[in-house]
Design an enzyme around this catalytic site. Structure first.
Site, PDB file in Angstrom:
ATOM      1  N   LEU A  14      64.361  33.395  59.503  1.00 58.64           N
ATOM      2  CA  LEU A  14      64.226  31.653  59.824  1.00 58.64           C
ATOM      3  C   LEU A  14      65.462  31.511  60.507  1.00 58.64           C
ATOM      4  O   LEU A  14      65.283  30.623  61.708  1.00 58.64           O
ATOM      5  CB  LEU A  14      64.469  30.555  58.705  1.00 58.64           C
ATOM      6  CG  LEU A  14      64.663  29.708  58.168  1.00 58.64           C
ATOM      7  CD1 LEU A  14      63.402  28.498  59.035  1.00 58.64           C
ATOM      8  CD2 LEU A  14      65.262  28.374  57.062  1.00 58.64           C
ATOM      9  N   THR A  32      75.031  33.032  66.507  1.00 56.34           N
ATOM     10  CA  THR A  32      75.548  34.354  65.480  1.00 56.34           C
ATOM     11  C   THR A  32      74.190  35.731  64.360  1.00 56.34           C
ATOM     12  O   THR A  32      73.529  34.726  64.062  1.00 56.34           O
ATOM     13  CB  THR A  32      76.291  33.912  64.952  1.00 56.34           C
ATOM     14  OG1 THR A  32      76.191  33.771  63.405  1.00 56.34           O
ATOM     15  CG2 THR A  32      77.067  32.574  64.987  1.00 56.34           C
ATOM     16  N   ASP A  56      80.103  38.699  61.048  1.00 55.36           N
ATOM     17  CA  ASP A  56      79.811  38.861  59.297  1.00 55.36           C
ATOM     18  C   ASP A  56      80.807  37.355  58.664  1.00 55.36           C
ATOM     19  O   ASP A  56      81.686  37.115  58.579  1.00 55.36           O
ATOM     20  CB  ASP A  56      80.892  39.699  59.005  1.00 55.36           C
ATOM     21  CG  ASP A  56      81.361  39.995  57.807  1.00 55.36           C
ATOM     22  OD1 ASP A  56      80.669  38.945  56.481  1.00 55.36           O
ATOM     23  OD2 ASP A  56      81.390  41.142  57.056  1.00 55.36           O
ATOM     24  N   ASN A  83      73.421  29.899  57.618  1.00 54.17           N
ATOM     25  CA  ASN A  83      71.295  29.987  57.262  1.00 54.17           C
ATOM     26  C   ASN A  83      71.777  31.558  57.065  1.00 54.17           C
ATOM     27  O   ASN A  83      71.211  32.154  56.223  1.00 54.17           O
ATOM     28  CB  ASN A  83      70.654  30.730  58.577  1.00 54.17           C
ATOM     29  CG  ASN A  83      69.509  31.017  58.373  1.00 54.17           C
ATOM     30  OD1 ASN A  83      68.316  30.704  57.796  1.00 54.17           O
ATOM     31  ND2 ASN A  83      69.828  32.118  59.204  1.00 54.17           N
ATOM     32  N   SER A 134      69.278  27.047  51.486  1.00 56.63           N
ATOM     33  CA  SER A 134      69.345  27.366  50.163  1.00 56.63           C
ATOM     34  C   SER A 134      68.088  27.341  49.919  1.00 56.63           C
ATOM     35  O   SER A 134      68.002  28.832  50.907  1.00 56.63           O
ATOM     36  CB  SER A 134      69.580  25.829  48.699  1.00 56.63           C
ATOM     37  OG  SER A 134      69.418  26.436  47.955  1.00 56.63           O
ATOM     38  N   TYR A 148      71.538  35.923  43.003  1.00 56.91           N
ATOM     39  CA  TYR A 148      71.090  35.478  44.114  1.00 56.91           C
ATOM     40  C   TYR A 148      70.916  33.870  43.829  1.00 56.91           C
ATOM     41  O   TYR A 148      71.732  33.130  44.259  1.00 56.91           O
ATOM     42  CB  TYR A 148      69.998  35.451  44.621  1.00 56.91           C
ATOM     43  CG  TYR A 148      68.902  34.839  45.357  1.00 56.91           C
ATOM     44  CD1 TYR A 148      69.605  35.635  46.526  1.00 56.91           C
ATOM     45  CD2 TYR A 148      68.097  34.024  45.704  1.00 56.91           C
ATOM     46  CE1 TYR A 148      68.782  34.405  47.918  1.00 56.91           C
ATOM     47  CE2 TYR A 148      67.592  33.500  46.660  1.00 56.91           C
ATOM     48  CZ  TYR A 148      67.749  33.284  47.515  1.00 56.91           C
ATOM     49  OH  TYR A 148      67.362  32.612  48.635  1.00 56.91           O
ATOM     50  N   LYS A 152      72.721  30.342  44.835  1.00 59.32           N
ATOM     51  CA  LYS A 152      71.863  28.699  45.608  1.00 59.32           C
ATOM     52  C   LYS A 152      71.948  28.027  44.567  1.00 59.32           C
ATOM     53  O   LYS A 152      72.808  27.023  45.433  1.00 59.32           O
ATOM     54  CB  LYS A 152      70.590  29.390  45.457  1.00 59.32           C
ATOM     55  CG  LYS A 152      69.436  30.360  46.485  1.00 59.32           C
ATOM     56  CD  LYS A 152      70.535  30.146  48.387  1.00 59.32           C
ATOM     57  CE  LYS A 152      70.123  31.224  48.979  1.00 59.32           C
ATOM     58  NZ  LYS A 152      71.011  30.783  50.566  1.00 59.32           N
ATOM     59  N   THR A 183      58.934  35.149  56.023  1.00 61.74           N
ATOM     60  CA  THR A 183      60.367  35.882  56.755  1.00 61.74           C
ATOM     61  C   THR A 183      60.845  37.676  56.668  1.00 61.74           C
ATOM     62  O   THR A 183      61.720  37.711  57.045  1.00 61.74           O
ATOM     63  CB  THR A 183      61.566  35.414  56.732  1.00 61.74           C
ATOM     64  OG1 THR A 183      61.452  34.781  55.228  1.00 61.74           O
ATOM     65  CG2 THR A 183      61.373  33.854  57.216  1.00 61.74           C
TER      66      THR A 183
END
Length: 276
Positions: A14, A32, A56, A83, A134, A148, A152, A183
């Protein structure tokens, strides 16, 4: 007048779609990635319209440096898109503390560090948009993604609180919560799957089988999500949370229904703890 963007995780997925959409619109972008070689074609195509930075997001000093690149190159920063992130599907018991922390550092503290770096600039400008990518996984949980979901859910609470602090001086912040998108998130998330302990076959094992079937068939279009991100960057108002995708809306609704049912069932216990 075009806006100045800083987008993390621009190399693929994304983040790449958002970067391409912003550049095509004529925006100026600091893109980046961990591997900036992935962005060579965009540099060749857009020249001075883009700057690329190896980043990073788990290193706070690197976040500060990336924001400084935007200032040095373009004199301001209007839109920050947090992102960068990834999933890792395995039972919590089979997730090392190091792996858990690394995911949290990327998916949550990366948001914290970039926001901390960008916010003073936007406050002085009296304008800015911070869009935190998110997930619907910030509203509901599935087996196998404890780290995860922890990250989030943290992004959602962080976003909501800071948005309340900054709205009156023109800085708008929102957590975008997409469902499944094409993705390759699933492919990367299950790439390092462990040999499950037998007791987790019924929960995490079932989820992994479902993910295998889902891979490449997700309903969400990242190109359309990127278009929404561009629209939000020019919006006068933002919701603290924005679901993206039919599956996200349906999943969130079912989760809320279950919470409401639990709250009703346990209401007498809830109110039983008050002083007489």
């Amino acid at each position: 007048m075009s806006k100045v963007w800083l987008i993390t995780g621009s190399g693929s997925g994304l983040g790449r779609n958002i970067t391409e959409a912003a550049l095509a619109k004529g925006e100026r972008v600091v893109a980046t990635a961990r591997n900036i070689g992935q962005l060579d074609d965009l540099v060749n195509q857009y020249g001075d319209q883009i700057r690329v930075v190896t980043l990073d997001v788990t290193v706070e000093e690197a976040a500060q440096a990336a924001v400084q690149v935007a200032l040095n190159a373009f004199g301001r920063l209007d839109v920050l898109v947090n992102n960068a992130g990834y999933g890792d599907i395995r039972p919590f018991e089979e997730t090392s503390s190091e792996d858990f922390k690394t995911l949290m550092d990327t998916c949550f503290y990366g948001v914290v560090y970039l926001t901390r770096a960008a916010l003073p600039i936007m406050r002085k400008q009296r304008s800015g948009h911070i869009l935190n990518i998110s997930s619907v996984g910030g509203r509901l949980a599935t087996p196998g993604s404890a780290a995860y979901h922890a990250a989030k859910w943290a992004v959602g609470g962080f976003t909501e609180a800071v948005a309340m602090e900054t709205a009156h001086f023109g800085v708008k912040i929102s957590a975008l919560e997409p469902g499944g998108m094409r993705t390759n998130w699933v492919g990367r998330a299950i790439n390092k799957r462990p040999a499950l302990l037998p007791d987790y076959e019924a929960s995490v094992g079932a989820l992994l089988k479902m993910m295998d079937d889902l891979q490449g068939q997700e309903k969400g279009d990242p190109v359309k999500v990127a278009d929404v991100v561009l629209q939000l960057a020019y919006a006068d108002e933002l919701p603290a949370h924005l679901l993206l995708g039919v599956d996200a809306a349906q999943g969130a609704e079912l989760a809320e229904q279950q919470r409401a049912a639990d709250a009703k069932r346990w209401h007498e216990v809830t109110i039983s703890t008050e002083y007489e």
